[in-house]
Design a protein around this motif. Sequence first.
Motif, short mmCIF file in Angstrom:
data_model
loop_
_atom_site.label_atom_id
_atom_site.label_comp_id
_atom_site.label_asym_id
_atom_site.label_seq_id
_atom_site.Cartn_x
_atom_site.Cartn_y
_atom_site.Cartn_z
N LEU A 87 0.83 -1.21 0.00
CA LEU A 87 0.00 0.00 0.00
C LEU A 87 0.87 1.26 0.00
N PRO A 98 0.30 2.29 -4.08
CA PRO A 98 -1.08 2.49 -3.62
C PRO A 98 -2.07 2.26 -4.76
N VAL A 119 -4.94 5.95 1.07
CA VAL A 119 -4.34 5.11 2.11
C VAL A 119 -4.13 5.98 3.34
#
Length: 329
Positions: A122, A126, A132
């Motif tokens: 992440l 992302p 995020v």
Amino acid sequence: MLLAANGMQNKDIAEQLRIGRVQVSRWRERYVQSGLAGIERDLPHGAPPLKVDTARLVELPPHSKPLAATLEHAQDGRRVERERQHVMRRWHAHGLKPHIVRGFKVSRDPKFVEKLEDIVGLYMSPPEHALVLCCDETSQVQALDRTQPGLPLKKGCAATMTHDYNRNGTTTLFAALNVLDGQVIAQCQQRHRHSEWLKFLRKIDRETPKDKTLHLIADNYATHKHPAVQDWLAKHPRFNMHFTPTSASWLNMIERFFRDITTERLRRGVFTSVPELVDAINEYIAHHSTTPKPFIWTKSARDILQKVIRANRRLSSKQNGTLHFYDEN
């Protein structure tokens, strides 16, 4: 010696020759003991050179423990009968720092690798059309008021602050850090139960674009997994929770923001009440939001895993059993 032979006192000789009385006394003593030979030959000056067993000195910090002490450099220095500064110079030359102890803990989470790769993924890649957010709360933020006013910093003098303080209550800071741009959503509340966590989730829901999927990174605190929280998340499918491995809070970048606000605003702050503390926190976050800077994650999951494997091997060699929660493949 000639002046002394003429009957002059030590103090008179010292005054005439502009030297110390002790020096005059020593030279006269050498003459009495050894005659001309005692004043003609040159004696060694200063202390004898230290003869140091460097191998023994370098081996001491990692492999020895002093009696009734935890700091080793002073005890070890006396053990080998060497002056402290000389010992420290030798240790510095070999890269040894026995006065420093760093904290650590290797995670025992059986799903460590899976969670590590998920969170680092992440950070470094992302998903599109999504945000995020690194989320957490720091509880027991104290409103401390010093018992006496401190003195400001000035030339030649450090700022002063009394070592004791008055406690004026606490607050809990909930925060969510946007990994993309460094913006922070924050809220101060009196406690940190699941109801307060739900209130903060609703705040995130209000202050983020409705068309964005949200990926929230949080730790394994029980309030984050409460049944009421699970029910709320089920009704809000754009929220996706990602939990860090146990004993691995360093994977959550919000911890870096908590460190910054602590060192830059709270640690030396003076607060006479909780509302004053909350105002200071909100002011700091508002200032941060004017020119936010994201934290850049650089370590890949593989690099982190290799480091953890090395640490696990060293720990295994110090314990009877072997620690297993993943293999190198």
